[in-house]
Design an enzyme around this catalytic site. Structure first.
Site, PDB file in Angstrom:
ATOM      1  N   LYS A  42      47.593  10.517  19.631  1.00 50.67           N
ATOM      2  CA  LYS A  42      48.975  10.098  19.916  1.00 50.67           C
ATOM      3  C   LYS A  42      49.189  10.353  21.404  1.00 50.67           C
ATOM      4  O   LYS A  42      49.472  11.468  21.837  1.00 50.67           O
ATOM      5  CB  LYS A  42      49.952  10.911  19.067  1.00 50.67           C
ATOM      6  CG  LYS A  42      51.280  10.221  18.759  1.00 50.67           C
ATOM      7  CD  LYS A  42      52.058   9.733  19.959  1.00 50.67           C
ATOM      8  CE  LYS A  42      52.855  10.824  20.618  1.00 50.67           C
ATOM      9  NZ  LYS A  42      53.520  10.366  21.881  1.00 50.67           N
ATOM     10  N   GLU A  75      47.618  23.751  25.016  1.00 49.03           N
ATOM     11  CA  GLU A  75      47.509  23.797  26.481  1.00 49.03           C
ATOM     12  C   GLU A  75      48.885  23.453  27.025  1.00 49.03           C
ATOM     13  O   GLU A  75      49.312  22.298  26.939  1.00 49.03           O
ATOM     14  CB  GLU A  75      46.472  22.779  26.979  1.00 49.03           C
ATOM     15  CG  GLU A  75      45.060  23.040  26.490  1.00 49.03           C
ATOM     16  CD  GLU A  75      44.418  24.283  27.080  1.00 49.03           C
ATOM     17  OE1 GLU A  75      45.003  24.867  28.012  1.00 49.03           O
ATOM     18  OE2 GLU A  75      43.350  24.673  26.590  1.00 49.03           O
ATOM     19  N   CYS A  99      49.255  20.700  35.776  1.00 48.81           N
ATOM     20  CA  CYS A  99      49.581  21.943  35.059  1.00 48.81           C
ATOM     21  C   CYS A  99      49.133  23.164  35.858  1.00 48.81           C
ATOM     22  O   CYS A  99      49.793  24.200  35.829  1.00 48.81           O
ATOM     23  CB  CYS A  99      48.965  21.931  33.676  1.00 48.81           C
ATOM     24  SG  CYS A  99      47.180  21.668  33.691  1.00 48.81           S
ATOM     25  N   GLU A 121      58.986  25.692  35.443  1.00 48.83           N
ATOM     26  CA  GLU A 121      58.027  24.665  35.875  1.00 48.83           C
ATOM     27  C   GLU A 121      58.806  23.414  36.315  1.00 48.83           C
ATOM     28  O   GLU A 121      59.571  22.856  35.532  1.00 48.83           O
ATOM     29  CB  GLU A 121      57.091  24.308  34.713  1.00 48.83           C
ATOM     30  CG  GLU A 121      56.011  23.321  35.120  1.00 48.83           C
ATOM     31  CD  GLU A 121      55.100  22.937  33.956  1.00 48.83           C
ATOM     32  OE1 GLU A 121      55.615  22.664  32.861  1.00 48.83           O
ATOM     33  OE2 GLU A 121      53.873  22.886  34.161  1.00 48.83           O
TER      34      GLU A 121
END
Ligand code: NAD
Length: 498
Positions: free
Chosen positions: A185, A260, A294, A392
């Site tokens: 997906k 993750e 990331c 973030e």
């Protein structure tokens, strides 16, 4: 390498789901629009899968797992895996162009990522052939016990829009090489290269149902995959909050998860560091991939003795970074993936001002006003407790702070909820090791930018993830260890009720 015409401002053909070896419309016939981040014009429409399509894809993957794929000889299976790598290489220029067109990532950077993606397949074919084995335990003269590693079943892979092709392939390659089947997906903002991997796998001739792609929204298609009782594995890369939601949704079915998640990684630069190399690494580490990375070093801690000089140089770099068309090989920073994400990052720049930072930004050429451009930006005079330091931002933005000594900087580096990566620059190697090991993060680099050998573990601690990908570590997730205890003589068995 095949020749491929850059799509420039062209519309592309609409994209289907890939289920059981066929490109098909979604069951509901619904679609969503895919937008070019450079122009904010539509590229094409994407089939919007939902629970019914996930059901069909999982059923196909389950049949393949218990059928041809599950029964295939190892060498034949791995030949398919090698072939996927070869075909990615063959189509690499075309895939890189699609990736840049869809995501706004500069073409010079997507080219490198696609080359690396092909390697993921070769690497895992080799790893499985040479390193996927069990163990044997001799227990006196009574037993021989041995373990085998078996594929688990249907792996549900849920991926984000930053570096999408690369991240998809580093899940697909170990999943297939170890013998699982897959339902992918992909993220709704980056469907082009996910469709291209379906085409590549179709061209490689894998048996029907081994690999399936269901495009669609996270809350519908993604959630249905997570809840599906016939999907024992969910490998997820994305935001921390989404990861937490997914774990709740999969809890009743006791899924195995690989997570993750997000990051807010520090780069620490001591006064004895190689100044110029640290500057190169710091600049590249936060502004490459448009800052949508990331492992970006989105917080820099500068020793107070070098801070003024370093900030002066950072400003010069920010002024000179080439912001522009992602298809231009000279571009270093392109537009952010989507207008919503652009608004989000811009919101953080406004917040930084309200929190008292000096916001120092580079320039976006005036002709690019239609795109989702955020210029490379320094948040100066930042302070540890600010939201722009703790959260973030996932754009080309770095919070700049100073420190006096080692203990202070370790405490500050660890004072966020994330623990994905960290970077330490010093010529004192005792200190380099000491500080790296004191940082609560999954991956540290000393006197280096972010370079990674495929054999090494990838992943984060704290709110940045659970588990590791890469190397042997993927085997822990994509295989089930089974132990067989075999008696070699008539050992004592209690005789209840005799
Ligand atoms: P996201 O969490 O918004 O989406 C990721 C994927 O999850 C998408 O495919 C989305 O459709 C799907 N999704 C959303 N809600 C879902 C739900 N309820 N159930 C199932 N699936 C759902 O993340 P994003 O914005 O696409 O990606 C950016 C984030 O990814 C950043 O936080 C970044 O740090 C993180 N990231 C982490 C790593 C890593 O290795 N640690 C690598 C790349 C990106």
């Amino acid at each position: 390498m095949t020749q491929f015409q850059a799509p420039s401002q062209k519309k592309l053909k609409d994209i289907s789901l890939y289920i059981n070896g066929q490109f098909v419309k979604s069951n509901s016939q619904e679609t969503f629009e895919n937008i070019n981040p450079f122009t904010n014009e539509p590229i094409n429409h994407i089939a919007a899968g939902d629970a019914a399509d996930i059901d069909a894809a999982v059923a196909a993957a389950k049949r393949a797992f218990h059928g041809e794929w599950g029964q295939m000889k190892l060498d034949e299976r791995l030949d398919y895996v090698y072939k996927i790598g070869d075909l990615i290489e063959k189509h690499s220029e075309e895939i890189a162009v699609l990736e840049s067109y869809d995501t706004g990532l500069p073409i010079s950077q997507t080219r490198k990522m696609i080359a690396r993606s092909a390697k993921n397949f070769r690497f895992y074919a080799e790893m499985v052939k040479s390193h996927l084995y069990g163990e044997a335990y001799q227990v006196d003269d009574e037993f021989i016990n041995y373990s085998v590693r078996k594929p688990v079943g249907v792996a549900g892979l849920i991926t984000p829009w930053n570096a999408p092709f690369m991240l998809e392939t580093w899940k697909i390659a170990p999943a297939l090489a170890t013998g699982n089947t897959v339902v992918l997906k992909p993220a709704e903002w980056s469907p082009l290269s996910a469709n291209r991997i379906a085409e590549v796998i179709n061209e490689a001739g894998l048996p029907d149902g081994v690999f399936n792609v269901v495009h669609g929204y996270g809350e519908t298609a993604g959630a249905a995959l997570v809840r599906h009782p016939d999907v024992p594995l969910i490998s997820f890369t994305g935001e921390t909050t989404t990861g937490s939601e997914i774990m709740k949704n999969g809890a009743d079915a006791l899924k195995q998860f690989s997570m993750e998640l997000g990051g807010k990684s520090p780069i620490i630069i001591f006064d004895d560091a190689d100044f110029d190399r640290a500057l190169d690494a710091c600049t590249w580490g936060v502004f490459s991939f448009n800052g949508e990375r990331c492992t970006a070093n989105s917080r820099v801690y500068l020793h107070e003795d070098i801070a003024d000089d370093f900030i002066k140089k950072l400003k010069e770099r920010v002024d000179r970074i080439r912001v522009g068309d992602p298809m231009d090989p000279n571009t270093q920073v392109g537009p952010l993936v989507h207008r919503n994400h652009y608004d989000n990052v811009k919101g953080y720049l406004q917040l930084a001002k309200e929190e008292g930072c000096e916001v120092y930004s580079g320039q976006v050429p005036a002709e690019h006003s239609r795109g989702n451009f955020v210029p490379p930006t320094l948040l100066l005079n930042a302070d540890q407790h600010l939201r722009v330091v703790q959260e973030e931002i996932f754009g080309p933005v770095i919070a700049v702070m100073t420190f006096k000594d080692e203990d202070e900087v370790i405490e500050k580096a660890n004072d966020v909820r994330y623990g994905l990566a960290g970077y330490v620059w010093t010529k004192d190697m005792q200190r380099g090791h000491r500080v790296a090991q004191a940082i609560d993060a999954g991956m540290l680099w000393v006197n280096s930018q972010n370079v990674r050998d495929l054999r090494t573990p990838f992943g984060g601690s704290k709110h940045s993830g659970i588990g590791r990908e890469g190397g042997f570590y993927a085997f822990e997730f994509y295989t089930e260890t089974q132990i067989i205890h075999v008696a070699m003589k008539d050992h004592y068995i209690p005789q209840f009720g005799k």
